[in-house]
Scaffold this motif. Sequence first.
Motif, PDB file in Angstrom:
ATOM      1  N   ALA A  72       0.842  -1.221  -0.003  1.00  0.00           N
ATOM      2  CA  ALA A  72      -0.128   0.034  -0.137  1.00  0.00           C
ATOM      3  C   ALA A  72       0.824   1.407   0.119  1.00  0.00           C
ATOM      4  O   ALA A  72       0.731   2.095  -0.551  1.00  0.00           O
ATOM      5  CB  ALA A  72      -0.909  -0.021   1.335  1.00  0.00           C
ATOM      6  N   PHE A  73       2.052   1.336   0.721  1.00  0.00           N
ATOM      7  CA  PHE A  73       2.966   2.267   0.627  1.00  0.00           C
ATOM      8  C   PHE A  73       3.455   2.608  -0.616  1.00  0.00           C
ATOM      9  O   PHE A  73       3.624   3.756  -0.949  1.00  0.00           O
ATOM     10  CB  PHE A  73       3.857   2.074   1.821  1.00  0.00           C
ATOM     11  N   GLU A  74       3.832   1.556  -1.130  1.00  0.00           N
ATOM     12  CA  GLU A  74       4.649   1.848  -2.574  1.00  0.00           C
ATOM     13  C   GLU A  74       3.512   2.309  -3.745  1.00  0.00           C
ATOM     14  O   GLU A  74       3.865   2.973  -4.333  1.00  0.00           O
ATOM     15  CB  GLU A  74       5.226   0.404  -3.097  1.00  0.00           C
ATOM     16  N   TRP A  75       2.308   1.727  -3.473  1.00  0.00           N
ATOM     17  CA  TRP A  75       1.423   2.487  -4.369  1.00  0.00           C
ATOM     18  C   TRP A  75       1.107   3.733  -4.354  1.00  0.00           C
ATOM     19  O   TRP A  75       0.907   4.295  -5.225  1.00  0.00           O
ATOM     20  CB  TRP A  75       0.284   1.479  -4.302  1.00  0.00           C
ATOM     21  N   ALA A  76       0.969   3.891  -2.971  1.00  0.00           N
ATOM     22  CA  ALA A  76       0.584   5.638  -2.864  1.00  0.00           C
ATOM     23  C   ALA A  76       1.814   6.411  -3.264  1.00  0.00           C
ATOM     24  O   ALA A  76       1.763   7.394  -3.603  1.00  0.00           O
ATOM     25  CB  ALA A  76       0.393   5.794  -1.174  1.00  0.00           C
ATOM     26  N   TYR A  77       3.052   5.701  -2.902  1.00  0.00           N
ATOM     27  CA  TYR A  77       4.239   6.751  -3.223  1.00  0.00           C
ATOM     28  C   TYR A  77       4.294   6.804  -4.932  1.00  0.00           C
ATOM     29  O   TYR A  77       4.774   7.894  -5.553  1.00  0.00           O
ATOM     30  CB  TYR A  77       5.462   5.763  -3.105  1.00  0.00           C
ATOM     31  N   ALA A  78       3.731   5.766  -5.684  1.00  0.00           N
ATOM     32  CA  ALA A  78       3.762   5.751  -7.173  1.00  0.00           C
ATOM     33  C   ALA A  78       2.727   6.898  -7.467  1.00  0.00           C
ATOM     34  O   ALA A  78       3.041   7.591  -8.491  1.00  0.00           O
ATOM     35  CB  ALA A  78       3.372   4.547  -7.679  1.00  0.00           C
TER      36      ALA A  78
END
Length: 677
Positions: free
Chosen positions: A446-452
């Motif tokens: 979830a953190f990586e998707w939000a970062y993207a």
Amino acid sequence: MIHRPHRVRLGAVLLACSAFVTVPAAAQTPAPAEPKVVHFGTWGVDLSTRDTSVKPGDDFQRYAAGHWLDTNEIPADKSQNGIGSELADRNQEQLRAIVMTAPADSQLGAFYKSYMDEARLEQLDDAPLKPELAKIDAIKTKDEFTRYMAGTFTNYGSTLFASGPLPDPNNPKVNVSGVYSNGMGMPDRDYYLLDKYKPQRDAYRAYMQRIFEMTGVADASATADMVLAFETEIAKVSWPQTDLRDIQKLNNPMTLTELQAYAPQINWGQYLGSVGALSPRFIVGDNTALKAVAALYDKTPLETLKAWERFKVANDASPYLSKRFVDSRFTYVKTLTGAKELRPRWRRGIGEVDGRLGELLGKTYVDQYFPAQSKTMMEELVANLKKAAAKRIQGNSWMGAATKQAALTKLAKMDVMVGYPDKFRDYSKLVMKPDDLFGNIQRSAAFEWAYALEDLNKPVDRKKWAMSPATVDAYNGGLENKIVFPAGILQPPFFDPTADAAVNYGAAGAIIGHEIMHGFDDQGRKIDETGAVRDWWTADDAKRFTALTDALGKQYSSYEAAPGVFINGTLTMGENIGDMSGLEVAYEAYKMSLNGKPAPVIDGLTGPQRFFLSFAQAWRGKQREEAIKSQVATDPHSPRRYRIIGPLRNLDAWYEAFKVGPDSKFYIPPEKRVRLW
């Protein structure tokens, strides 16, 4: 989404990967010894690895490393070995030393402990998985299933329609949303459709059945057949790998209204809106495949889709569950790689930490293991390589003045990033718990998707990196016109501040040259200095370039990489151009570094001979047959043997350095050598 392969290539990006056995939890593991840097020989090349009974022109791989090839076995837990994997292992030891000294309540310490706490994972077994599977069981309609698929962008599972921000190929200053087909679990469509991959296909189907049995599906065998049949239908409409690297075929801009009309079976506004991927316009990559998969989705029974998703969720979660799930997955995976054993658990754990917290871990890594001198020297080396590339472009015999000037403009504006990003990422909002591996992975996704998504519909931030600082690799960000060299690869034998100049230019220089010349390969040449997909070539120059690449493709297609398995010269074209042209540029830069003086002779070897031996040493290694077959089917890079032999056969300087004549096996007459850049 978690560990989902991204099949659509919109940039020439090289990726590295990792892989499993058992050690105690982190708190009980003794601190590792300080890893030492390994230097090669007295001046940068280990001459003891050679087989000088072989003529250089008959087999330069064996001439440079035949003794090593004969006396070194591939470790049981690897699909291949060689210089790169040895360095990656050493880097992991360095990373482990950092992680093991991190506070237990820090993100690094907590995540690693959660991974290494096998006793807890055995106790939990499939308990973390059950709530996710229950959500699938509760789905009653296709609309609910579509919403569930959207949730897999930040969770375990898979979707038939992948998405993500990327620079707009038509306006590269801003990020838009890409949309692509997805859904296959095996490496490529060929694994579903060709007889030569039947052993892997059978292993995949058996793995599906085991997953269904382990998660309580009543008729696991019939369900596995059903899901494999569904993925086979996806494979039939999916694009071949050669099309998936064609930037022009992938550049299909659409508005939301146009996308809805093109593939009406999906409510795209709802689907992409729910994952945060809405954009004024979309780049629909493999458009005809996406349209066909949407139609397939519409006609596929809901129960089939739910069974497919059940498998996907369990497969994604398997590495983070108990040993029976880990082992079951490996039983299938080893048919793709040829590895006989899982990698040691601590290595898999460090790989996960680097993958999930790469720049947090990388900041300490570069502080401890990447000297300022190396960064300075590398930046100088890159500057020399760009000068050499410009010289070769200017001296090109087949290209007209207008196209040359456009190429030089692109080269001048190419950004170069060495070692680590200017600004490290902030991970402070990512929660890592020492007793919740399953949840740590969910939160990381979830953190990586939000970062993207932070970049979507905003100006492109070209300073962001797609690799962690400790990665043993490099890449060319095609649509951003930049090249990136992580600190992890800038170690012996690729780069050594104490080595002979010929060694650094033959190894690191060839890598730098490779990435630079990706900007001018068969796909890079379609992208201008701003990163836009635009034809900046005259028609005559393009015609001459295509004739040369056709000849190069025929050379590579003649190479039998494994019994009955030939390299695809079209799929590997960009990387082969990068290898060959990058080596030419590196050699030009080496000559320039001599400032008109003759190169010294060391250990009886001339400067050019040391340069080419260094190049071959950098690619020294062995691959299992299964891994070669997988690479040939899916990877735009040629197997390592032909990354040595293929480029050298076309370089006049190599023939001169080793007096290679017509009586040699790999001799090509001068008039038939391919000279691109």
